[in-house]
Write a protein that holds these residues in place. Sequence first.
Motif, PDB file in Angstrom:
ATOM      1  N   SER A 128       0.903  -1.043  -0.167  1.00  0.00           N
ATOM      2  CA  SER A 128       0.025   0.023   0.011  1.00  0.00           C
ATOM      3  C   SER A 128       0.883   1.322  -0.049  1.00  0.00           C
ATOM      4  O   SER A 128       0.632   2.302  -0.550  1.00  0.00           O
ATOM      5  N   GLN A 182      -6.744   0.782  -0.552  1.00  0.00           N
ATOM      6  CA  GLN A 182      -7.150  -0.313   0.150  1.00  0.00           C
ATOM      7  C   GLN A 182      -8.424  -0.173   1.391  1.00  0.00           C
ATOM      8  O   GLN A 182      -9.337  -0.873   1.139  1.00  0.00           O
ATOM      9  N   ASP A 210      -5.993  -1.715  -5.059  1.00  0.00           N
ATOM     10  CA  ASP A 210      -5.311  -2.329  -3.757  1.00  0.00           C
ATOM     11  C   ASP A 210      -6.350  -3.033  -3.160  1.00  0.00           C
ATOM     12  O   ASP A 210      -7.307  -2.521  -2.433  1.00  0.00           O
ATOM     13  N   GLU A 211      -6.206  -4.295  -3.003  1.00  0.00           N
ATOM     14  CA  GLU A 211      -7.112  -5.364  -2.374  1.00  0.00           C
ATOM     15  C   GLU A 211      -8.641  -5.087  -2.798  1.00  0.00           C
ATOM     16  O   GLU A 211      -9.210  -4.961  -1.676  1.00  0.00           O
TER      17      GLU A 211
HETATM   18 MG   LIG Z   1      -2.149  -2.656   2.242  1.00  0.00          MG
END
Ligand SMILES: [Mg+2]
Lengths: 369, 312, 512, 340
Positions: free
Chosen positions: C47, C89, C176-177
């Motif tokens: 991240s 994220q 991000d995720e």
């Molecule tokens: Mg992360």
Amino acid sequence: MTTSSRWRALTHHNLFWPVAVLVVLLLVNVPFTPDFFSVGMTNGHLHGSLVSIVLFGSPLILVAVGMTLVIATGGIDLSVGAVVAITGALACSYISDQADQSALSAVLLAMGIGLLAAVICGLWNGFLVARMGIQPIIATLIIMVAGRGVAQLITDGQIITINSKPYKLIGGGYWLTLPFSIFVVAAVVAVTVVLTRRTALGLLVESVGGNAEASRLVGIRSLRIKIMVYVFCALCAGIAGLMISSNTSAADGNNAGLWIELDAILAVVIGGTSLLGGRFSIGGTVVGALVIQTLTTTIYTIGVPTQTNLVFKAAVVIVVCLLQSPKFRAKVFGTKLGAKFGAKGGGKPAAAPAEPAAATEAAPKMEVS
Amino acid sequence: AKEDDSSSSSSSEGGSKAITLGFSQVGSESGWRSANTDSVKEAAKEAGYTLKFSDAQQKQENQISAIRSFIAQKVDVIAFSPVVVTGWDAVLKEAKAKKIPVVLTDRSVETSDESLFVTLVGSDFTDEGRRAAKILEKVLEKAGHKGPVKIAQLEGTTGAAPAIERAKGFKEVMDADHKDDWKIVVSQTGDFTRAGGKQVMAAFLQSNPDIDVLFAHNDDMGIGAIQAIEAAGKKPGKDILIVTVDGVKDGFVAMSEGKINAIVECNPLLGPQLMEVVKKVKDGETVERWIKTKESDFMQDQAKEALPTRKY
Amino acid sequence: MAEPRPVLEMAGIVKEFPGVRALSGVDFRLFPGEIHALMGENGAGKSTLIKVLTGVYSLDGGTITLDGKSVRIASPLQAQQAGISTVYQEVNLCPNLSVAENIFIGREPTRAGRIQWKRMRKEAAELVDRLGLDIDVTAPLSSYPLAVQQLVAIVRSVGTGDSDGEGSGTKVLVLDEPTSSLDRDEVLELFRLMRQLRDEGVAILFVSHFLDQIYEICDRMTVLRNGTLVGEHMVSELDQVGLIQLMIGKALDQLEGLHEHQLHSDVGETLVQADGLGRTGGIAPFDLEIKKGEVLGLAGLLGSGRTELARLLFGADQPDSGTVSIGGKQVSMSAPNDGIDAGVAFCSENRKTEGLVPDLTVRENIILALQAARGWTRPIPVAQRDELVAKYIKALDIRPANPEARVGQLSGGNQQKVLLARWLITQPKLLILDEPTRGIDVGAKAEIQKLVVSLSEDGMSVLYIAAELEEVLRLSHTIGVLRDRRLVAQIANGPEITPSRILETIASGEHQ
Amino acid sequence: MSTTTQSPTAPDSRTPSKAARLLGDRRLPVLVTALLFLAMYIAGLSRYQNYGFAETQVFMNLFIDNGYLLVAAVGATFVILSGGIDLSVGSVIGFTTMFTAWLVERQGLPILVVIPMALAVGAFGGFLMGYVIHNFEIQPFIVTLAGLFLFRGLCLVISKESISIGDASVSSMAQAQVSLGGAFLSVGAIVALVVLAAAFYILHYTRFGRRVYAIGGNEQSALLMGLPQGGTKIAVYTMSGFCSALAGLLFTLYIQSGDPLHATGMELDAIAAVVIGGTLLTGGSGYVLGTLFGVLVLGLIKSIIQFEGTLSSWWTKIATGVLLCAFILIQRAMTARKKT
Ligand SMILES: [Mg+2]
Ligand SMILES: Nc1ncnc2c1ncn2[C@@H]1O[C@H](COP(=O)(O)OP(=O)(O)OP(=O)(O)O)[C@@H](O)[C@H]1O
Ligand SMILES: Nc1ncnc2c1ncn2[C@@H]1O[C@H](COP(=O)(O)OP(=O)(O)OP(=O)(O)O)[C@@H](O)[C@H]1O
Ligand SMILES: [Mg+2]
């Protein structure tokens, strides 16, 4: 440990900047009043500028300490000034009705009545904020407006003057050569610190202020905690009210504690507690309140013309806040001092000296809210 | 709220019925002011007038809207103590257009058109300042003070008319008669309060320990200052001579104890005078432009006998 | 596959936080028309790399080259203008605005400076449709659960650049995720979209802890460990075992162990008994029984009401019908305290808003629930507290292992572990885990699952919710199936129960 | 009306029921405030009907007597929507009255020159505060509190005494009346309504307006979404400064003078009006139309107390507090929805 790293550790301490400002303000007085720091003995008690700063600053410290907890829960209490007025008015009007104004029992009862009223105000604020879910600023505005009316109702719009030795002690008397109010303040601060740091209250308050929903879900009874802090804040204001009225031996429903809420909030913020709630620092608040009182005294002693009082105050407030802002320090002190003066990115190569500090400061906020 | 039915239509039927008086007070910022309010209320009751009372909480805008509301309520006479001296033209013109006479109390206003108000019942702050300076001469003489006089001044709320004008009047006399020997060494606002007076005086004593005279713009600040002076180990009324304005009861108490040397009275009890004027105005009689209130100055020796007569 | 020139090149990236060197000299390349996985354990720096790229954090060292030109990106706005659109994220949208506004804010369609609301809503609805979502775009975002919010964030980032012709069009898409709380169908939709964008020449940076997803969609990957680059590989050239080894620096075999784990069947007597519990607008009345030591898994599609069910059992929401009894005693569930007092713990899926207090330290966050239960007058003795905290930091491998660190500064996965620790420490009778493995890396995920098994062996009951059906099946004694906010079935787990059986049950919606 | 929420699209099982939607609707507080205002007005009518309360002019006076407050509150609405707060409002108003009076009377400048100057000074003051708040990340409460001290101080620096404005063009402007079916409105009231309309348009039909909401909703998210959050914040404070200065000009017209103590504490009135109008102090939720009703409610409380006419000074304060409290509690009870 090298001196520079010790210096850095020092500047990183959250009380560093408020204390620094306090010291500077005190020093400013010296050219104007050479014996500013001298403390003399008159009539068996200490006397001097430092003493009067603490003496006159006591009510503000008290109110600010209470306010700190309210602010830590993410609230604000505008009603403290009115509570100051109500408490003083009740206590003094009770005492003035007594045949023997110096009777200790009557004085204690009067104080009890005053503080009880303060607690009721606190309960009411807490009820509105916690139970009814009304925004704190507006919930406490109600007592701010109405409370002063109540105080004047009690005093009938007059200044009630009393003549009571024991009552005089709290805010205007001396004990062990020191103003008695110092002991009151010390006791309240100590109780607050113990209450918040030796029990889990502080943690729970910070949790409620930091994330209310999460706190509810871990089972913190935030309702109770909020009511508790509003009551505590009002109680502190009540003691301050007793002190203010005792200091002049008179209750002034209209002027006692006028605008003290703003100064108290200012003290809290100067002390490093965020108005958004969460982390709080009682020590910081005490220093903040002393800064404000010193500022007031300085204005009086160095002969600032009355019409520029407020400009002067504004300037000092701005300077204090700017100094406390890491972003400002990084921008202004830049390369050389940036690293020294607590730019948290400290020990790294000076490639991009200003920005790291800035970014680091921005970073903690990333996950907030 | 509503009086009995009899009064509710009084104004429109006029003549024989009781007078409805709309009175807008500055606020309730001091004991003096409360005494003033009480006096007006009592006098109105005695005179049998219907009083519409409104408190402006020290805000001119409130007072203006109160006057508008009096106009809407069709009162017979409007009286008010202006919060500030300026800025009344528009609303007074509205009153004039509706033929409602206006009486000022306590202080005057600056207007472009003199006909906007009928008369002023009240005192003159500038004159109080002058009187304070005059009486200080007597006080100094009596105390046998020789040589230059170092004066500390406790001002009222910065920007408030009494504070400005009392300072002005005092300075006028000082500049005219005592250019060389009197000097104001420190001057700071104590916000007309005891706490303010005490705090400021404590600081004064620190920075200028050799003050001879204290001139306080009201009794309350003077009383606060006395406490500070005593805390610093000096004798108020002896080491530091004190002159104040107003003449509230506590001031007289202090004076009778020898802690204040002289008081310039500023009389709040102008209710009866006001009611007389209102009656005259309602009946269309001509009245003087400025009806001054009965006021006097008091020296220490008069304090004891005057004390029992103080009502507020 | 020799691309002519990477669209994005980051070289020697360094980023420091006080006391932590999050990235030390990382190189990273991204080619147009590829989907590139960024891999690494929790706290490896993924991240952070993304935030450095998009101007959230400033660089402490290194260079970024975009389209062959060296750039300095100082803010997310600049990143967007340079053609990089990002889904961070944590869902970072404005909950108070409508879905449509969230998608379009900053680039609303306007005519003569006036926002065209109709057009905006229409276009938003179309974009949402593209992801196969059926939601009302005029409703405020906060009225939707986290998963939908995550989808909206994706819609927003995908939509960037293709309205109005402002900006230069998306060249790089950073995710991000994004899949951490999506279920299979949504993931498939997302993948379809990602492929489509890839084919249009967009370079996509994808972060996920689901290795299967990586192998399904990605072309190439970069692996980070402790803030350093450990390799860049074609996905086809590195198998899962090798990847895990690269990520954690040693071989991992616990994962296999878990697959063989046989659930012990000796659950005890009834612990929780819900009868007709329900809440209008939340979940239809349901009956549920959880035995002592039993793991009850909940299966269902996104928005099927799993979270609602859990919240009712805990007292986070007030039910408007039915009763619950815990340990034989009837409990009136009107506030979380009721659940907690009865021995229920609830680990929320939404750690940011419902879980952590970001300003407090790891230690404080961990002890919070226990302390709340004890009340403010009885603080946990310092020695005991420190010991407990140290124990759980170690057990869950929270990094950095510093109890004084502020939780807000931890990486997403580590925050999740703190949340878990908070509830484990209270030793509840019933532990409700709503997506506990969200955003947690493979290694830690295995640890957590092992932990669940051992807790149940010790007699703790667990209500387990996870986006992955396999995960639910692997752990549960019994599976509750939800559909359209109704509990439609409770099935005893067994070898014959497979994800497809469950999906069938969901599809048919009967079985009860 | 705002268009953030719209009639529900094809309802499916996931769409909340109509009642729930209404309760969840952010416009509800505004509606409730408006209704309560009406109820209060009607109560006033029945209680004071013999005192001329029913006259249209009494209603118009609400706008005339509170025009400046409305303008100031509109500015405050922007700031509060963005999640900030502006305490300098009252001081800036006071300062503007002094500044204007001083320039017109003492410096002899024509009012038409002074107006833009005053607005510029107010806007610049707001800009400075916004700049400091954004760039140095200092809490708005404190920065604007310093602003409060500073502007009030500057008033006194200009002059301790009030300055009356005798200028003919100012008086004609101040006394101009626009008649509306038997009653009249002042210039100030009309300007205030225009400002209200403009603010409504800006908030709901420009990108800037939506950014204000976004920042108020979640500033960090707004930043990550690539919104120019700093610029917006500074702009918001600049607007508030501008509105305060405009309110100051209206106030100057209203009282035709400058006084260093004017409008003390008016920031609290403005904030109270905004909050009563249903705007959340935490930012991101509320409508400027609500602010109008908030101002009207405060004004109505004032005029009811004036019509009551027998309250002593302190009872005025108490009654104001009690009415405020009753209002807030009823409003709260009517908007309260089940905790989710
Ligand atoms: Mg992360
Ligand atoms: N704002 C910050 N302040 C201090 N340290 C930070 C901050 N943000 C991240 N870190 C630290 O930097 C390291 C890398 O964190 P990062 O969020 O990049 O991890 P990640 O690879 O995304 O992990 P995850 O898979 O858990 O999301 C961690 O050790 C984290 O604690
Ligand atoms: N795909 C979707 N489309 C529209 N609405 C949805 C969708 N998914 C969820 N919702 C909303 O979510 C609510 C139920 O969500 P809930 O949190 O119970 O889901 P869940 O089963 O816990 O799923 P998850 O935990 O995966 O988010 C419903 O009120 C519905 O409005
Ligand atoms: Mg869920």
